[in-house]
Design an enzyme around this catalytic site. Structure first.
Site, PDB file in Angstrom:
ATOM      1  N   GLN B 127       0.848  -1.192   0.000  1.00  0.00           N
ATOM      2  CA  GLN B 127       0.000   0.000   0.000  1.00  0.00           C
ATOM      3  C   GLN B 127       0.888   1.248   0.000  1.00  0.00           C
ATOM      4  O   GLN B 127       1.716   1.426   0.876  1.00  0.00           O
ATOM      5  CB  GLN B 127      -0.967   0.007   1.188  1.00  0.00           C
ATOM      6  CG  GLN B 127      -0.338  -0.366   2.498  1.00  0.00           C
ATOM      7  CD  GLN B 127      -1.233  -0.208   3.696  1.00  0.00           C
ATOM      8  OE1 GLN B 127      -1.025  -0.844   4.706  1.00  0.00           O
ATOM      9  NE2 GLN B 127      -2.209   0.658   3.624  1.00  0.00           N
ATOM     10  N   GLY B 128       0.701   2.079  -0.996  1.00  0.00           N
ATOM     11  CA  GLY B 128       1.521   3.287  -1.124  1.00  0.00           C
ATOM     12  C   GLY B 128       0.792   4.483  -0.547  1.00  0.00           C
ATOM     13  O   GLY B 128       0.047   5.174  -1.253  1.00  0.00           O
ATOM     14  N   SER B 130       2.152   6.597   2.821  1.00  0.00           N
ATOM     15  CA  SER B 130       3.028   7.628   3.395  1.00  0.00           C
ATOM     16  C   SER B 130       4.033   8.150   2.378  1.00  0.00           C
ATOM     17  O   SER B 130       4.444   7.430   1.473  1.00  0.00           O
ATOM     18  CB  SER B 130       3.817   7.056   4.584  1.00  0.00           C
ATOM     19  OG  SER B 130       2.948   6.640   5.588  1.00  0.00           O
ATOM     20  N   SER B 162       5.691  -1.554   3.400  1.00  0.00           N
ATOM     21  CA  SER B 162       5.991  -2.966   3.665  1.00  0.00           C
ATOM     22  C   SER B 162       5.787  -3.766   2.388  1.00  0.00           C
ATOM     23  O   SER B 162       4.862  -3.477   1.622  1.00  0.00           O
ATOM     24  CB  SER B 162       5.060  -3.531   4.735  1.00  0.00           C
ATOM     25  OG  SER B 162       5.107  -2.735   5.875  1.00  0.00           O
ATOM     26  N   GLU B 245      -6.274  -1.529   9.031  1.00  0.00           N
ATOM     27  CA  GLU B 245      -4.870  -1.767   9.323  1.00  0.00           C
ATOM     28  C   GLU B 245      -4.659  -1.846  10.830  1.00  0.00           C
ATOM     29  O   GLU B 245      -3.996  -2.722  11.340  1.00  0.00           O
ATOM     30  CB  GLU B 245      -4.024  -0.635   8.732  1.00  0.00           C
ATOM     31  CG  GLU B 245      -2.531  -0.820   8.979  1.00  0.00           C
ATOM     32  CD  GLU B 245      -1.694   0.330   8.424  1.00  0.00           C
ATOM     33  OE1 GLU B 245      -2.199   1.468   8.388  1.00  0.00           O
ATOM     34  OE2 GLU B 245      -0.544   0.082   8.048  1.00  0.00           O
ATOM     35  N   GLU B 373       0.537   9.333  19.241  1.00  0.00           N
ATOM     36  CA  GLU B 373      -0.050  10.681  19.368  1.00  0.00           C
ATOM     37  C   GLU B 373      -1.298  10.802  18.495  1.00  0.00           C
ATOM     38  O   GLU B 373      -2.328  11.314  18.924  1.00  0.00           O
ATOM     39  CB  GLU B 373       0.982  11.751  18.977  1.00  0.00           C
ATOM     40  CG  GLU B 373       2.103  11.940  19.996  1.00  0.00           C
ATOM     41  CD  GLU B 373       3.069  10.761  20.052  1.00  0.00           C
ATOM     42  OE1 GLU B 373       3.222  10.045  19.038  1.00  0.00           O
ATOM     43  OE2 GLU B 373       3.656  10.534  21.128  1.00  0.00           O
TER      44      GLU B 373
END
Lengths: 370, 390
Positions: B127-128, B130, B162, B245, B373
């Site tokens: 999965q592209g 970030s 990944s 996810e 966060e």
């Protein structure tokens, strides 16, 4: 697998919430806190009428014969209301009698306790004891119709309003539990004020006080252990209700309190504390209800589950209380605000039946034995 | 409330255990590094035998080749796989993230072509999402796709991907409208990794291994029919995938942590410090008990979340805390282990470097799949209803 309360358990919990909202608002809690014995007969009778004093006691002794999950569901609502009553003391004592195997005393004492017509408490802790039965040193001597007891017991809940006191002592090498009449000759009951004014503690000095044996030896050890487990279920559920109240109250405050022109709840430093409070309360909920379920099932993992619930819920409630006060700022530190009532109740729940360090060590023993 | 497994759950577990006993590879599949082709081929074979046995994409509806399992059965599956030390599943992103997205958003042609290939191991997916400048703020992504005839032409860079080095396909988020507000100009493309202009560079992590990659797209032509969902509707799809996810990472971790803790306890029984077995030290005992507590509670809360989803079809508040809980728990576990085991634990020769590796790898846990966060922001805003902070 279904982790949700079933329909009847949900109804039971809803009715408990309705009852305590109506019968024990925080103004009432404060009134009882200021009373001499921290006891309100009307509230007690109300609890008894609901049948909750006999919730897990067998039907043959006028109890409802319900499960520990039901007990937790009701206790959670007592915690949410911070209701001051002899419920914990009496439930502990009733569980001890029920587990004692003493048929005569069971039929003599349990029906009144189940119906709430009688209040009882357990005198266990001594100077130097640590919630383990081996640390109990108080002397019991054989006498005509039972035993005579001599020594000092501390942190005995609700002794001033109890109709029966169950004293844990040692006769020779054997642990015994004896039933004592609070008005018996030679027994001196003195209040010892703690932080939590919703739960009263007393020091009991025994000088040759007559008692009737409820259980001795292994039977006493087992009954004591089982009754403490019942007490832990109540204490953990009580903590859950309190944690929920503190979280809800704090989030509401963070939504409405404005500083620098914005609600303080829009600042991440505050948000993240609130998120941690939710994490702790939800994790506690998993632990407490699982312990109740496992104890009821007689599950192999019940002992571990009880240790985990008591250690985790105790610490979680303390941290949630800390965050609640911090986020409220100055007002959270006042007597006027209700936070301190919950904070102190959480502290007494943390310390009773063994603190987190005690239960972690117990858990370690189980882990190492595996 | 009844935490016993139901008859059908027990039967499901029984069938799975029986199948695993029969079908697990006789020898463990060991990696000689992420570029070891033989390793990846063996993992594809393993995915294929899961498929043959009816154990691929088990949560998928039967019409798409799945088993239609309940969330609880799905968790049992993941737990049993971990308990049997079954090999890594290369299909995991395809099965858990891409497949469900194609089922929900894809057209018939896409469903027909892609779904069976996810299940049988012929397509490994990545999965592209970030990018170097779009981490927590994924919606600010800059990789752009411009429509030219029947194609989109893609240019940009992705990171922390990944499986990218071994993937056949990528679900790629691209900006298709640079003038729209950031959430409204994103689309999702299905990109063949063998396309011209795609290059992948593994990233070496502080733990020494390379599970993540950088991906570079230079004038990559993606057929327009590989757009999934509507143009500029990619953000909505992304949100759904990110939620999946976070829940997918949970269940196997319980077994992994439990095994690590069991190893620690075993070592503590045999290793001494200052003339005393590590297991007899009361401070060490407090530490392992604390970890055990949190570990069991993690499992219980996971079960509660599954139970809630099964009963109500929507997740309750308990689900939202799981990612924070397990990632921080793992860090506390490895910290406790390093404290207890002492100075030797840093050595590669000590238990094959397992603790040094776990210690370093755990730092990534509170960053990957949504930082702690960001998770806390989400809990505060979506669960507790506090005002937005950004």
């Amino acid at each position: 697998m279904n982790f949700d309360l079933n329909k009847t358990q949900q109804l039971l919990q809803e009715s408990a919430q309705t009852f305590f909202t109506r019968e024990c608002p925080i103004t009432k809690v404060r009134e009882i806190m200021e009373s001499e014995n921290g006891h309100d007969s009307a509230l007690w009778n109300g609890i008894a009428e609901q049948g909750w004093t006999g919730l897990t006691l067998p039907e043959e002794f006028d109890g409802l014969g319900l499960s520990y999950v039901d007990l937790a569901a009701v206790s959670e609502e007592m915690g949410r209301a911070c209701a001051p009553s002899a419920f914990l003391a009496t439930s502990w004592a009733s569980a001890l009698i029920a587990a004692s195997g003493n048929a005569d005393l069971k039929s003599k004492l349990l029906p009144d306790l189940a119906l709430g017509e009688s209040i009882a408490t357990v005198a266990l802790q001594e100077d130097g004891s640590n919630w383990d039965s081996f640390s109990i040193q108080m002397k019991a001597e054989s006498a005509d119709s039972g035993v005579t007891l001599t020594g000092t017991k501390r942190l005995v809940m609700d002794a001033a309003v109890a109709n029966a006191i169950l004293v844990v002592a040692r006769k020779g090498d054997d642990l015994i539990v004896a039933v004592v009449d609070p008005s018996a000759e030679g027994l001196e009951i003195t209040p010892t004020e703690g932080m939590d004014l919703t739960r009263r503690f007393y020091q009991l000095v025994f000088s040759n006080v007559a008692g009737e044996i409820l259980a001795s030896g292994e039977a006493a050890e087992n009954a004591l252990k089982q009754s403490i487990q019942t007490g832990i279920i109540i204490a953990c559920a009580d903590l859950l209700g309190g944690m929920d109240w503190v979280l809800k109250t704090t989030v509401e405050y963070a939504q409405s309190r404005q500083q620098f022109g914005k609600p303080i709840g829009s600042y991440q430093a505050v948000q993240h504390q609130c998120a941690d409070m939710l994490l702790l309360s939800e994790s506690s909920r998993s632990a407490a209800y699982y312990a109740a379920w496992a104890l009821n099932e007689g599950d192999d993992e019940a002992n571990q589950a009880i240790n985990i619930a008591k250690a985790y819920c105790s610490e979680a409630a303390r941290v949630i209380g800390n965050c609640g006060i911090q986020i409220h700022g100055g007002i959270g530190f006042t007597w006027e605000h209700d936070l301190h009532i919950y904070y102190k109740r959480a502290k007494s729940n943390e310390l009773i039946f063994g603190d987190p360090t005690h239960h972690r060590e117990k858990l370690a023993q189980l882990m190492v034995a595996e | 409330m009844d935490l016993n497994l139901t008859e059908s759950e027990l039967q499901f577990r029984g069938e799975l255990r029986a199948w695993l006993k029969e079908s697990l590879p006789k020898e463990p599949i060991v990696s000689m590094g992420r570029s070891d082709a033989d390793y990846w081929n063996k993992l594809r074979d393993w995915q294929n035998s899961l498929y043959e046995g009816g154990w691929a994409g088990i949560t998928w509806p039967k019409e798409f080749g799945g088993r239609g399992t309940t969330p609880i059965e799905a968790a049992i599956f993941i737990e049993e796989m971990a308990a049997f030390d079954a090999p890594e599943r290369v299909g995991v992103i395809g099965e858990g993230l891409v497949g469900p997205t194609i089922m929900a958003e894809g057209n018939d042609e896409q469903k027909e072509y892609f779904l069976p290939k996810i299940l049988d191991g012929s397509h490994i997916w990545c999965q592209g999402f970030s990018e170097p400048n779009s981490g927590s703020d994924v919606a600010s992504l800059a990789t752009k796709a411009v429509r030219e005839g029947d194609d989109f032409v893609v240019n940009g860079q992705k990171i922390w991907t990944s499986f990218a080095a071994v993937s056949d396909w990528c679900l790629l988020l691209v900006r298709t409208d640079k003038d729209a507000p950031k959430h409204k100009g994103i689309s999702a493309l299905l990109v063949d990794m063998k396309s011209e202009g795609v290059s992948v560079r593994p990233l070496k992590q502080m733990s020494g291994d390379s599970a993540f990659n950088e991906m570079f797209f230079t004038n990559v032509k993606v057929p327009a029919k590989n757009l999934i969902g509507a143009l500029n509707d990619g953000w909505r799809i992304t949100i759904t995938m990110l939620m999946n996810e976070r829940t997918n990472l949970g269940p196997a971790t319980y077994i992994q942590f439990k095994k690590a803790l069991a190893e620690l306890i075993e070592t503590m029984k045999h290793k001494s410090s200052g003339g005393k077995r590590l297991i007899d030290d009361p401070i060490n005992r407090q530490k392992i008990a604390q970890i055990q507590m949190e570990l069991e509670i993690f499992k219980l809360t996971s079960n509660r979340a599954l139970s809630k989803i099964t009963n109500n079809a929507v997740p309750g508040p308990e689900g939202s805390i799981l990612k924070i809980f397990w990632s921080e728990l793992n860090q506390r576990l490895v910290q406790a282990a390093m404290e207890i085991l002492g100075d030797e634990a840093q050595l590669q020769e000590f238990e094959n470097g397992a603790w040094a590796y776990r210690y370093l790898r755990s730092r990534g846990n509170t960053v990957e799949a949504g930082t702690s966060e960001i998770q806390r922001n989400i809990v505060a805003m979506r669960v507790l209803g506090l005002p937005r902070s950004y």
